[in-house]
Design a protein around this motif. Structure first.
Motif, PDB file in Angstrom:
ATOM      1  N   SER A  57       9.636   3.419  -7.747  1.00  0.00           N
ATOM      2  CA  SER A  57       8.565   2.781  -6.985  1.00  0.00           C
ATOM      3  C   SER A  57       7.841   1.747  -7.854  1.00  0.00           C
ATOM      4  O   SER A  57       7.444   0.690  -7.365  1.00  0.00           O
ATOM      5  CB  SER A  57       7.588   3.815  -6.415  1.00  0.00           C
ATOM      6  OG  SER A  57       6.992   4.576  -7.443  1.00  0.00           O
ATOM      7  N   LEU A  58       7.690   2.023  -9.131  1.00  0.00           N
ATOM      8  CA  LEU A  58       7.078   1.066 -10.058  1.00  0.00           C
ATOM      9  C   LEU A  58       7.945  -0.187 -10.185  1.00  0.00           C
ATOM     10  O   LEU A  58       7.439  -1.302 -10.129  1.00  0.00           O
ATOM     11  CB  LEU A  58       6.885   1.734 -11.422  1.00  0.00           C
ATOM     12  CG  LEU A  58       6.045   1.002 -12.439  1.00  0.00           C
ATOM     13  CD1 LEU A  58       4.628   0.788 -11.933  1.00  0.00           C
ATOM     14  CD2 LEU A  58       6.023   1.789 -13.734  1.00  0.00           C
ATOM     15  N   THR A  82       3.228  14.637  -8.425  1.00  0.00           N
ATOM     16  CA  THR A  82       4.063  15.778  -8.071  1.00  0.00           C
ATOM     17  C   THR A  82       5.314  15.945  -8.931  1.00  0.00           C
ATOM     18  O   THR A  82       5.794  17.062  -9.104  1.00  0.00           O
ATOM     19  CB  THR A  82       4.498  15.711  -6.588  1.00  0.00           C
ATOM     20  OG1 THR A  82       5.259  14.525  -6.367  1.00  0.00           O
ATOM     21  CG2 THR A  82       3.284  15.758  -5.672  1.00  0.00           C
ATOM     22  N   ARG A  83       5.837  14.825  -9.468  1.00  0.00           N
ATOM     23  CA  ARG A  83       7.097  14.923 -10.202  1.00  0.00           C
ATOM     24  C   ARG A  83       7.011  14.396 -11.620  1.00  0.00           C
ATOM     25  O   ARG A  83       7.970  14.516 -12.376  1.00  0.00           O
ATOM     26  CB  ARG A  83       8.185  14.184  -9.434  1.00  0.00           C
ATOM     27  CG  ARG A  83       8.316  14.844  -8.040  1.00  0.00           C
ATOM     28  CD  ARG A  83       9.424  14.396  -7.234  1.00  0.00           C
ATOM     29  NE  ARG A  83      10.710  14.795  -7.726  1.00  0.00           N
ATOM     30  CZ  ARG A  83      11.838  14.352  -7.223  1.00  0.00           C
ATOM     31  NH1 ARG A  83      11.821  13.494  -6.235  1.00  0.00           N
ATOM     32  NH2 ARG A  83      12.990  14.735  -7.696  1.00  0.00           N
ATOM     33  N   GLY A  84       5.885  13.759 -11.950  1.00  0.00           N
ATOM     34  CA  GLY A  84       5.692  13.249 -13.301  1.00  0.00           C
ATOM     35  C   GLY A  84       5.848  11.750 -13.374  1.00  0.00           C
ATOM     36  O   GLY A  84       6.619  11.148 -12.629  1.00  0.00           O
ATOM     37  N   GLU A  85       5.107  11.169 -14.290  1.00  0.00           N
ATOM     38  CA  GLU A  85       5.100   9.716 -14.432  1.00  0.00           C
ATOM     39  C   GLU A  85       6.469   9.157 -14.798  1.00  0.00           C
ATOM     40  O   GLU A  85       6.813   8.049 -14.429  1.00  0.00           O
ATOM     41  CB  GLU A  85       4.073   9.302 -15.489  1.00  0.00           C
ATOM     42  CG  GLU A  85       3.839   7.829 -15.500  1.00  0.00           C
ATOM     43  CD  GLU A  85       2.539   7.445 -16.152  1.00  0.00           C
ATOM     44  OE1 GLU A  85       2.511   6.340 -16.709  1.00  0.00           O
ATOM     45  OE2 GLU A  85       1.582   8.213 -16.105  1.00  0.00           O
ATOM     46  N   ASP A  86       7.261   9.913 -15.524  1.00  0.00           N
ATOM     47  CA  ASP A  86       8.578   9.442 -15.946  1.00  0.00           C
ATOM     48  C   ASP A  86       9.698   9.841 -14.993  1.00  0.00           C
ATOM     49  O   ASP A  86      10.871   9.590 -15.280  1.00  0.00           O
ATOM     50  CB  ASP A  86       8.892   9.951 -17.360  1.00  0.00           C
ATOM     51  CG  ASP A  86       7.964   9.342 -18.400  1.00  0.00           C
ATOM     52  OD1 ASP A  86       7.526   8.190 -18.200  1.00  0.00           O
ATOM     53  OD2 ASP A  86       7.674  10.013 -19.407  1.00  0.00           O
ATOM     54  N   SER A  87       9.342  10.456 -13.862  1.00  0.00           N
ATOM     55  CA  SER A  87      10.376  10.865 -12.901  1.00  0.00           C
ATOM     56  C   SER A  87      11.046   9.632 -12.305  1.00  0.00           C
ATOM     57  O   SER A  87      10.465   8.548 -12.255  1.00  0.00           O
ATOM     58  CB  SER A  87       9.762  11.721 -11.784  1.00  0.00           C
ATOM     59  OG  SER A  87       8.922  10.929 -10.966  1.00  0.00           O
ATOM     60  N   GLU A  88      12.256   9.802 -11.850  1.00  0.00           N
ATOM     61  CA  GLU A  88      12.998   8.684 -11.264  1.00  0.00           C
ATOM     62  C   GLU A  88      12.291   8.092 -10.048  1.00  0.00           C
ATOM     63  O   GLU A  88      12.180   6.865  -9.943  1.00  0.00           O
ATOM     64  CB  GLU A  88      14.430   9.098 -10.912  1.00  0.00           C
ATOM     65  CG  GLU A  88      15.276   7.957 -10.361  1.00  0.00           C
ATOM     66  CD  GLU A  88      15.352   6.722 -11.272  1.00  0.00           C
ATOM     67  OE1 GLU A  88      15.436   5.604 -10.718  1.00  0.00           O
ATOM     68  OE2 GLU A  88      15.316   6.856 -12.505  1.00  0.00           O
ATOM     69  N   THR A 106       0.829  -1.207   0.000  1.00  0.00           N
ATOM     70  CA  THR A 106       0.000   0.000   0.000  1.00  0.00           C
ATOM     71  C   THR A 106       0.864   1.257   0.000  1.00  0.00           C
ATOM     72  O   THR A 106       0.608   2.204  -0.746  1.00  0.00           O
ATOM     73  CB  THR A 106      -0.944   0.006   1.219  1.00  0.00           C
ATOM     74  OG1 THR A 106      -1.792  -1.140   1.148  1.00  0.00           O
ATOM     75  CG2 THR A 106      -1.795   1.255   1.261  1.00  0.00           C
ATOM     76  N   ALA A 107       1.904   1.258   0.819  1.00  0.00           N
ATOM     77  CA  ALA A 107       2.791   2.419   0.905  1.00  0.00           C
ATOM     78  C   ALA A 107       3.499   2.682  -0.423  1.00  0.00           C
ATOM     79  O   ALA A 107       3.627   3.838  -0.849  1.00  0.00           O
ATOM     80  CB  ALA A 107       3.812   2.217   2.022  1.00  0.00           C
ATOM     81  N   ILE A 108       3.939   1.640  -1.093  1.00  0.00           N
ATOM     82  CA  ILE A 108       4.638   1.827  -2.369  1.00  0.00           C
ATOM     83  C   ILE A 108       3.664   2.298  -3.447  1.00  0.00           C
ATOM     84  O   ILE A 108       4.004   3.177  -4.258  1.00  0.00           O
ATOM     85  CB  ILE A 108       5.374   0.550  -2.795  1.00  0.00           C
ATOM     86  CG1 ILE A 108       6.470   0.239  -1.785  1.00  0.00           C
ATOM     87  CG2 ILE A 108       5.985   0.719  -4.184  1.00  0.00           C
ATOM     88  CD1 ILE A 108       7.138  -1.080  -1.999  1.00  0.00           C
ATOM     89  N   ILE A 109       2.464   1.752  -3.462  1.00  0.00           N
ATOM     90  CA  ILE A 109       1.460   2.215  -4.428  1.00  0.00           C
ATOM     91  C   ILE A 109       1.139   3.688  -4.166  1.00  0.00           C
ATOM     92  O   ILE A 109       1.056   4.491  -5.103  1.00  0.00           O
ATOM     93  CB  ILE A 109       0.193   1.340  -4.369  1.00  0.00           C
ATOM     94  CG1 ILE A 109       0.493  -0.037  -4.965  1.00  0.00           C
ATOM     95  CG2 ILE A 109      -0.969   2.006  -5.103  1.00  0.00           C
ATOM     96  CD1 ILE A 109      -0.625  -1.046  -4.807  1.00  0.00           C
ATOM     97  N   ASP A 110       0.973   4.056  -2.904  1.00  0.00           N
ATOM     98  CA  ASP A 110       0.706   5.455  -2.566  1.00  0.00           C
ATOM     99  C   ASP A 110       1.867   6.354  -2.960  1.00  0.00           C
ATOM    100  O   ASP A 110       1.665   7.448  -3.495  1.00  0.00           O
ATOM    101  CB  ASP A 110       0.427   5.608  -1.070  1.00  0.00           C
ATOM    102  CG  ASP A 110      -0.934   5.082  -0.656  1.00  0.00           C
ATOM    103  OD1 ASP A 110      -1.781   4.810  -1.544  1.00  0.00           O
ATOM    104  OD2 ASP A 110      -1.157   4.925   0.565  1.00  0.00           O
ATOM    105  N   ALA A 111       3.090   5.899  -2.692  1.00  0.00           N
ATOM    106  CA  ALA A 111       4.267   6.686  -3.063  1.00  0.00           C
ATOM    107  C   ALA A 111       4.331   6.869  -4.570  1.00  0.00           C
ATOM    108  O   ALA A 111       4.619   7.968  -5.066  1.00  0.00           O
ATOM    109  CB  ALA A 111       5.539   6.015  -2.552  1.00  0.00           C
TER     110      ALA A 111
END
Length: 80
Positions: A36-37, A25-31, A13-18
């Motif tokens: 996290s993905l 906040t930083r974009g789908e392609d952000s590091e 849950t925490a990783i999905i939320d992160a």
């Protein structure tokens, strides 16, 4: 805080939320979003991720969550 989730489910849950936070906040392609993905779909965490989704049973999932689940399933090549 009392919760019915196991530590494993809390971690997923925490990783999905992160991931959601970083995508917004930083974009789908952000590091951070990509890291996290990668963590979510890693072979080590994949069984926990599968159990996390199975814990919802037949409950309807909101469209955003369903799309994310579909995306993860495509990335790993198996249904979650």
């Amino acid at each position: 805080m009392k919760t019915d989730m196991s530590e494993e489910q809390q971690f997923v849950t925490a990783i999905i939320d992160a991931n959601g936070f970083f995508r917004v906040t930083r974009g789908e392609d952000s590091e951070p979003a990509q890291e996290s993905l990668r963590c979510l779909i890693s072979p080590e965490l994949r069984p926990a991720l599968r159990r996390w989704y199975q814990s919802f049973g037949a409950s309807p999932m909101n469209p955003v969550a369903a799309d994310f689940r579909h995306r993860l399933s495509e990335l790993i090549g198996e249904a979650l």
